[in-house]
Design an enzyme around this catalytic site. Structure first.
Site, PDB file in Angstrom:
ATOM      1  N   HIS A 171       0.885  -1.273  -0.049  1.00 44.93           N
ATOM      2  CA  HIS A 171      -0.141  -0.019   0.016  1.00 44.93           C
ATOM      3  C   HIS A 171       0.905   1.245   0.034  1.00 44.93           C
ATOM      4  O   HIS A 171       1.539   1.641   1.000  1.00 44.93           O
ATOM      5  CB  HIS A 171      -0.919   0.044   1.219  1.00 44.93           C
ATOM      6  N   HIS A 207      -0.574  10.586  -2.454  1.00 42.63           N
ATOM      7  CA  HIS A 207      -1.706  10.535  -2.193  1.00 42.63           C
ATOM      8  C   HIS A 207      -2.784  11.606  -1.975  1.00 42.63           C
ATOM      9  O   HIS A 207      -3.965  11.370  -2.710  1.00 42.63           O
ATOM     10  CB  HIS A 207      -1.750   9.699  -0.692  1.00 42.63           C
TER      11      HIS A 207
END
Length: 237
Positions: A6, A48
């Site tokens: 991740h 992100h």
């Protein structure tokens, strides 16, 4: 059950940086998940948030900055490292020729980034990157629908944070063959039912041994974890 890193190995390295991605390869991750945004001048960058404020030593919205401008900032500052915000080109060059799968989360749920779908497909095809080594995901399901129409050869998966009615039917209409639910979104029975419809289930983000073993027992296709070696150690009999 496959293990996807991740944002790279973000427990040990700055998230969404080349250091984190190299660590994922070194740990033999089955996949690498990363987040894709579009710069003011059409560059595809891996970070992100919609701004660089949280993860770099700079500030500003990605949509209002050029690729060159973003290159001035340190994305490793939280780990006291020197790392740049990588481009999708950087990551494709790193993993090409390996067996790793790339999960590209297209971050159009806040800033829409007009034309990002075209740029993604153009870039992947320019690199001649194997279609079976890429999957798209997004919380903006309109983006997934556009990508499927543009490039049906790539797998797509719907990110969901809440339960959806008739999930299998919805995914079929969307053209998605996978679902990426939050670890708390689906019950065991709901996961089993969707698996019976041939849907790939990849929960995010697994952070406890209990969660890890639950999804292993359910036989999901993959899970997203922040530390590949931690997950593998707890899955080993």
């Amino acid at each position: 059950m496959k293990l996807f890193a991740h944002r790279g190995v973000m427990n040990q390295f700055p998230e969404n940086t080349m250091a984190a991605f190299r660590a994922a390869l070194a740990a033999h991750a089955d996949g690498i998940e990363t987040d894709v945004h579009l710069t003011k001048d059409g560059g595809l960058v891996l970070i992100h948030d919609e701004t660089i404020d949280r993860t770099t030593d700079g500030s500003g919205r990605i949509a209002e900055m050029t690729l060159s401008e973003l290159g001035r900032y340190n994305a490793g500052v939280l780990f006291d490292l020197e790392e740049r915000i990588p481009s999708l080109d950087d990551l494709l060059k790193l993993v090409k020729g390996t067996s790793v799968c790339l999960n590209l989360e297209v971050k159009t749920d806040i800033d829409r980034y007009e034309g990002i779908e075209d740029r993604l497909v153009e870039t992947l095809r320019a690199h001649r990157f194997p279609a079976d080594h890429v999957l798209f995901s997004s919380f903006n399901h309109e983006t997934l629908y556009r990508l499927k129409r543009l490039a049906p050869e790539y797998e797509s998966a719907a990110l969901i944070a809440q339960p959806l009615f008739d999930l299998a039917g919805y995914l079929n209409e969307l053209g998605a063959t996978g679902v990426h639910p939050s670890v708390r979104t689906m019950t065991d029975d709901e996961i089993k039912l969707i698996q019976q419809n041939g849907v790939k289930v990849r929960p995010y983000t697994v952070k406890t041994i209990e969660q890890l073993k639950r999804f292993d027992r359910l036989g999901v296709d993959a899970v997203f974890v922040n530390d590949i070696e931690w997950a593998r150690a707890h899955l080993t009999p």
